[in-house]
Design a protein around this motif. Structure first.
Motif, PDB file in Angstrom:
ATOM      1  N   THR A  91       0.831  -1.209   0.000  1.00  0.00           N
ATOM      2  CA  THR A  91       0.000   0.000   0.000  1.00  0.00           C
ATOM      3  C   THR A  91       0.865   1.259   0.000  1.00  0.00           C
ATOM      4  O   THR A  91       0.596   2.228  -0.732  1.00  0.00           O
ATOM      5  CB  THR A  91      -0.924   0.006   1.228  1.00  0.00           C
ATOM      6  OG1 THR A  91      -1.725  -1.179   1.225  1.00  0.00           O
ATOM      7  CG2 THR A  91      -1.831   1.231   1.213  1.00  0.00           C
ATOM      8  N   LEU A 150       3.930   1.494  -1.118  1.00  0.00           N
ATOM      9  CA  LEU A 150       4.555   1.606  -2.428  1.00  0.00           C
ATOM     10  C   LEU A 150       3.584   2.179  -3.454  1.00  0.00           C
ATOM     11  O   LEU A 150       3.963   3.012  -4.295  1.00  0.00           O
ATOM     12  CB  LEU A 150       5.054   0.219  -2.870  1.00  0.00           C
ATOM     13  CG  LEU A 150       5.767   0.169  -4.229  1.00  0.00           C
ATOM     14  CD1 LEU A 150       7.035   1.033  -4.187  1.00  0.00           C
ATOM     15  CD2 LEU A 150       6.116  -1.277  -4.587  1.00  0.00           C
ATOM     16  N   ALA A 151       2.312   1.739  -3.391  1.00  0.00           N
ATOM     17  CA  ALA A 151       1.310   2.277  -4.309  1.00  0.00           C
ATOM     18  C   ALA A 151       1.122   3.776  -4.105  1.00  0.00           C
ATOM     19  O   ALA A 151       1.008   4.549  -5.062  1.00  0.00           O
ATOM     20  CB  ALA A 151      -0.019   1.547  -4.116  1.00  0.00           C
ATOM     21  N   LEU A 175       3.343   5.869  -2.952  1.00  0.00           N
ATOM     22  CA  LEU A 175       4.534   6.555  -3.463  1.00  0.00           C
ATOM     23  C   LEU A 175       4.511   6.646  -4.978  1.00  0.00           C
ATOM     24  O   LEU A 175       4.843   7.692  -5.552  1.00  0.00           O
ATOM     25  CB  LEU A 175       5.792   5.824  -2.994  1.00  0.00           C
ATOM     26  CG  LEU A 175       6.065   5.839  -1.483  1.00  0.00           C
ATOM     27  CD1 LEU A 175       7.285   4.987  -1.153  1.00  0.00           C
ATOM     28  CD2 LEU A 175       6.266   7.273  -0.994  1.00  0.00           C
ATOM     29  N   VAL A 176       4.111   5.566  -5.658  1.00  0.00           N
ATOM     30  CA  VAL A 176       4.076   5.575  -7.121  1.00  0.00           C
ATOM     31  C   VAL A 176       3.015   6.555  -7.625  1.00  0.00           C
ATOM     32  O   VAL A 176       3.274   7.389  -8.507  1.00  0.00           O
ATOM     33  CB  VAL A 176       3.813   4.157  -7.664  1.00  0.00           C
ATOM     34  CG1 VAL A 176       3.579   4.201  -9.172  1.00  0.00           C
ATOM     35  CG2 VAL A 176       4.984   3.240  -7.343  1.00  0.00           C
ATOM     36  N   ILE A 177       1.807   6.446  -7.070  1.00  0.00           N
ATOM     37  CA  ILE A 177       0.735   7.355  -7.500  1.00  0.00           C
ATOM     38  C   ILE A 177       1.089   8.797  -7.146  1.00  0.00           C
ATOM     39  O   ILE A 177       0.833   9.722  -7.922  1.00  0.00           O
ATOM     40  CB  ILE A 177      -0.601   6.944  -6.846  1.00  0.00           C
ATOM     41  CG1 ILE A 177      -1.004   5.543  -7.304  1.00  0.00           C
ATOM     42  CG2 ILE A 177      -1.700   7.943  -7.201  1.00  0.00           C
ATOM     43  CD1 ILE A 177      -2.234   5.001  -6.601  1.00  0.00           C
ATOM     44  N   PHE A 185       4.098  10.071  -6.990  1.00  0.00           N
ATOM     45  CA  PHE A 185       5.112  10.538  -7.932  1.00  0.00           C
ATOM     46  C   PHE A 185       4.468  10.940  -9.259  1.00  0.00           C
ATOM     47  O   PHE A 185       4.808  11.985  -9.839  1.00  0.00           O
ATOM     48  CB  PHE A 185       6.149   9.446  -8.157  1.00  0.00           C
ATOM     49  CG  PHE A 185       7.201   9.803  -9.177  1.00  0.00           C
ATOM     50  CD1 PHE A 185       8.237  10.658  -8.850  1.00  0.00           C
ATOM     51  CD2 PHE A 185       7.134   9.298 -10.472  1.00  0.00           C
ATOM     52  CE1 PHE A 185       9.196  11.006  -9.785  1.00  0.00           C
ATOM     53  CE2 PHE A 185       8.082   9.632 -11.415  1.00  0.00           C
ATOM     54  CZ  PHE A 185       9.122  10.482 -11.068  1.00  0.00           C
ATOM     55  N   VAL A 186       3.523  10.125  -9.734  1.00  0.00           N
ATOM     56  CA  VAL A 186       2.814  10.455 -10.977  1.00  0.00           C
ATOM     57  C   VAL A 186       2.033  11.748 -10.807  1.00  0.00           C
ATOM     58  O   VAL A 186       2.040  12.621 -11.693  1.00  0.00           O
ATOM     59  CB  VAL A 186       1.879   9.296 -11.376  1.00  0.00           C
ATOM     60  CG1 VAL A 186       1.023   9.705 -12.582  1.00  0.00           C
ATOM     61  CG2 VAL A 186       2.683   8.044 -11.700  1.00  0.00           C
ATOM     62  N   GLN A 193       4.331  14.733 -10.875  1.00  0.00           N
ATOM     63  CA  GLN A 193       4.849  15.020 -12.204  1.00  0.00           C
ATOM     64  C   GLN A 193       3.785  15.596 -13.135  1.00  0.00           C
ATOM     65  O   GLN A 193       4.090  16.411 -14.010  1.00  0.00           O
ATOM     66  CB  GLN A 193       5.434  13.739 -12.821  1.00  0.00           C
ATOM     67  CG  GLN A 193       6.694  13.238 -12.138  1.00  0.00           C
ATOM     68  CD  GLN A 193       7.864  14.174 -12.342  1.00  0.00           C
ATOM     69  OE1 GLN A 193       8.036  14.754 -13.407  1.00  0.00           O
ATOM     70  NE2 GLN A 193       8.686  14.322 -11.305  1.00  0.00           N
TER      71      GLN A 193
END
Length: 817
Positions: free
Chosen positions: A21, A23-24, A26-28, A30-31, A34
């Motif tokens: 969760t 990691l998800a 952090l990825v979302i 980051f998107v 950006q």
């Protein structure tokens, strides 16, 4: 408690699930970071106002009111949701302002306004060929100001800038519209010579009507030939300027070139534009609603460097970006980020001071950016942008998101010191305070909830307060997730069981707090009275004496100086005055941090916009450093603030008699002043109101203490009124319409059908030579031909009167005031 809370228990017992969760997130996140658009201010707010500018040059305000303002009012007042309609008729055209009721869909209102204006066009004068609609949302203000200076040898500056600068920029993805100032397009001018017209006996009214009907292409049906269908099109367009000169105007072979000068040139200018004291063009670039201002600025710089300045037609030209919202956004966002980082660093230092455990402090460091990242994700999926307002909300939340983590972490740390194992201490330490943390978070979030549901008349405050409140609420909810899920899991891996010794300063602070608490509990009445006294001082004295403003006057790196010039000023005098203003600014350019000076003026009005360079010292420690030096009396080379620059300029600029200077667009009448009162008269008849205004003026002057009474009429220009004698015209076979339009054609001129070339359309305008329409005697000598062909001067069929005209005729909801 018998059972642990669900979230801490899940976090410790299912670490893989929680890590996935995390990691998800952090990825979302980051998107989202950006992809989220960057803007200076939030977009999406459309104030309930629309405007229409209908140009109609060289006309009296009364004529504009009668022929333009009233027909437009009749149409636009039928738009659903319209609350107020104001029109302002001047000698250049008519402004129409519409105010709508709250909740009106402004996109639909904009479409309906365009529809009503198309209906009104049938009632407007024939030479009104266009109008301009204006919205007032964030996306309707320019985001980039560009200046172009061309060498004097360029023959057609407008064409060069339009084709080689404006059009390439319009092709950039994200550019919605470009407005060009200081550019005057060349026009095919037909200047009639009055002496030659009289010598050849030409009837100007008939000539004008003939020319207006010429130069056309007309669909004429179709014919069949050889089994095929052919469309027929009648073409009678001019192919060259020489052909225009050869137009026959009578049966004796006299051509248009025999009585007029036909030239392709820039018309006489009534507005002058300069950048840094030199003649220049200015482009104001508007972006699309979903475009990224920062990305658009970068694209513009790239196309200027790689395409525009390399064009051979622009050799020797100077292309400069005066202001780019993208640069200002990046600078503002970076300042806010730096402020948040410093705030976070100070929070971590304080936490370390009290926790005395590096590992525990490192856990706390994660809670701040993670909570802000969760708020950023929420904003991204709501379709919002990252701007100074939403960043303000995130900054407010920085100091609040650590509260939950501190409470949970301290209790876990306390249970570890009692001897519980790491996993058990994490579960039970978080569970014991879970309800308190949840309630504290929700009560804090509920404080910001009114920002989401508040309603004001214009919607302005509710729109911006929502952009502050929602990021705070998201960050608080994110901090709750971090405190009850991530903190318990992290403490099972990083926390230490060894208690750290308590520092002496903390022990003394605790002792002082205990003594204060005992005193307050022992003197409850005194404490209540002290609190009430503080409340009374705050609301009774401090708040009423706090300075308040109702508007701002520009961005932090630019400001305007607006000048109202007296009516007797010539263009040369206006030019000399603004040259003095520019010289004053340039003399202190380094002191004021001047980047560029944009000057525009005409006879009775002018504005100077000063663009400033960014300040070099914007961090808190610079402010602290210079503040300490001032406190100690040590001189410091500080940069002037924007307000200090404005105040200093006001002292240095020498105003001539009759010139008024201000820094906002609100005029002297709107801005008001100390010791002044405005009285408005409303009515249907403008002429009757003018008479009543004079009577009110006379009576007000008799009041003791009143030393000056002025009316709107005093700001107008003198006008010559031509009263036509119907009996004399009837005896000579003339009619009032023929004479009135003949005067208009000669003095104001009219536009003919556009001259078409391969790459552009050229405006054609016919008018009497300026030297033949310079004074009253020439107007009186204007010739009209009777039914028998006899030339009659205008003075033979009309009488003349000189009166003071109105500078502007304002109307509200169909009534003049």
């Amino acid at each position: 408690m018998n059972r642990p809370s669900f979230l801490p228990h899940l976090a410790v017992r299912r670490p893989i699930t929680i890590l996935v969760t995390l990691l998800a997130i952090l990825v979302i996140g980051f998107v989202a970071y950006q992809q989220i658009p960057l803007e200076l201010l939030p977009s999406g707010f459309s104030p309930p106002f629309l405007g229409v500018w209908t140009p109609y040059r060289n006309a009296s305000p009364q004529e504009v009111e009668e022929q333009i303002a009233r027909p437009i009012e009749e149409q636009v007042r039928t738009i659903p949701g319209v609350r107020r309609v104001n029109t302002y008729s001047s000698n250049n055209g008519c402004w129409t302002w519409l105010e709508f009721t709250p909740g009106t869909d402004m996109d639909v209102a904009y479409d309906l306004l365009r529809d009503r204006m198309e209906r009104a066009r049938a009632q407007l004068p024939d030479d009104v060929d266009r109008y301009y609609l204006r919205k007032f949302g964030r996306n309707d203000t320019p985001v980039i100001f560009l200046s172009i200076s061309l060498p004097e040898s360029v023959e057609d500056p407008y064409f060069i800038v339009d084709h080689y600068v404006k059009r390439p920029i319009e092709r950039i993805d994200g550019v919605a519209n470009i407005e060009m100032f200081g550019a005057f397009e060349k026009v095919l001018q037909i200047q009639i010579d009055q002496n030659k017209v009289q010598a050849y006996g030409i009837n100007m009214f008939d000539l004008m009507n003939r020319l207006r009907k010429d130069n056309f292409a007309l669909s004429s049906g179709w014919v069949s030939e050889g089994g095929k269908k052919f469309l027929v099109r009648s073409v009678a367009r001019f192919k060259s300027f020489e052909e225009v000169k050869r137009i026959p105007i009578n049966a004796y072979g006299v051509t248009l070139g025999d009585i007029a000068e036909v030239k392709y040139d820039v018309p006489k200018r009534d507005w002058y534009q300069r950048i840094n004291g030199k003649p220049a063009f200015k482009l104001e670039i508007h972006k699309e609603s979903l475009a990224n201002s920062v990305a658009l600025t970068r694209k513009l710089r790239k196309i200027i460097q790689e395409d525009i300045i390399r064009q051979p037609q622009l050799a020797g030209a100077e292309v400069n970006i005066l202001f780019a919202e993208g640069d200002f956004i990046e600078e503002s966002i970076q300042n806010l980020i730096n402020t948040a980082l410093w705030g976070g660093l100070f929070a971590i230092i304080i936490l370390f001071f009290f926790l005395r455990q590096l590992q525990m402090t490192l856990i706390m460091m994660v809670s701040i950016p993670l909570s802000v990242l969760i708020a950023l994700i929420g904003m991204f999926f709501m379709g919002w942008t990252l701007n100074t307002v939403t960043m303000m909300g995130l900054m407010i939340s920085v100091g609040m998101v650590v509260d939950n983590a501190i409470v949970v972490l301290e209790n876990i740390y306390h249970r570890r010191n009692e001897g519980l194992a790491a996993r058990e201490a994490s579960i039970w330490g978080a569970s014991e305070v879970a309800l308190a943390v949840i309630m504290a978070t929700l009560t804090t979030a509920i404080v910001f909830t009114p920002m989401l549901i508040i309603r004001d008349e214009s919607g302005f405050f509710s729109f911006y307060l929502k952009r502050i409140g929602v990021p705070v609420i998201f960050a608080l909810l994110g901090s709750l997730f971090v405190a009850l899920v991530l903190i318990p899991l992290a403490t099972t891996r990083l926390s230490s069981r060894d208690p750290a010794p308590e520092w002496r300063l903390i022990s003394r602070a605790k002792a002082a707090y205990q003594r204060s608490l005992k005193f307050v509990l022992a003197h409850r009445l005194d404490t209540v009275l002290a609190i009430l006294a503080l409340i009374a001082i705050t609301f009774g004295y401090l708040m009423p004496h706090t300075k308040k403003v109702d508007s701002t006057s520009g961005n932090a790196n630019d400001f305007r100086l607006i000048f109202d010039l007296p009516g007797n000023f010539s263009m040369d005098e206006a030019n000399a005055f603004f040259k003095e203003v520019e010289d004053t600014i340039f003399a202190h350019a380094s002191q004021y941090r001047v980047k560029a000076v944009d000057t525009g003026f005409r006879k009775q009005f002018g504005r100077v916009r000063i663009f400033l360079k960014s300040t070099r010292h914007t961090q808190w420690y610079h402010t602290l450093y210079y503040g300490l030096r001032r406190l100690l009396g040590i001189p410091a080379p500080e940069e002037m603030t924007r307000d200090e620059i404005i105040a200093d300029l006001k002292k240095r600029i020498r105003l001539k008699p009759g010139i008024e200077m201000r820094t906002t667009w609100r005029g002297p009448a709107e801005a008001g002043g100390e010791g002044s009162i405005s009285i408005m008269l409303y009515g249907d008849d403008t002429g009757r109101l003018m008479e009543l205004a004079e009577e009110v003026k006379r009576r007000l002057r008799q009041i003791p203490g009143v030393y000056s009474v002025e009316t709107d009429q005093e700001s107008g220009n003198d006008e010559i009124q031509v009263f036509l004698d119907r009996e004399k015209m009837a005896r000579n076979g003339l009619n009032p319409n023929q004479v009135a339009f003949g005067i208009m054609y000669s003095l104001r001129g009219i536009n003919l059908s556009r001259f078409q070339t391969r790459d552009k359309e050229i405006e054609m305008r016919i008018q009497m030579n300026e030297a033949d329409r310079a004074n009253l005697l020439q107007l009186k000598d204007l010739k009209f031909y009777s039914a028998g062909g006899r030339a009659l001067p205008l003075s033979a069929i009309a009488r003349f009167n000189v009166e003071r005209g109105l500078g502007e005729i304002p109307r509200e909801n169909g009534k003049t005031f």
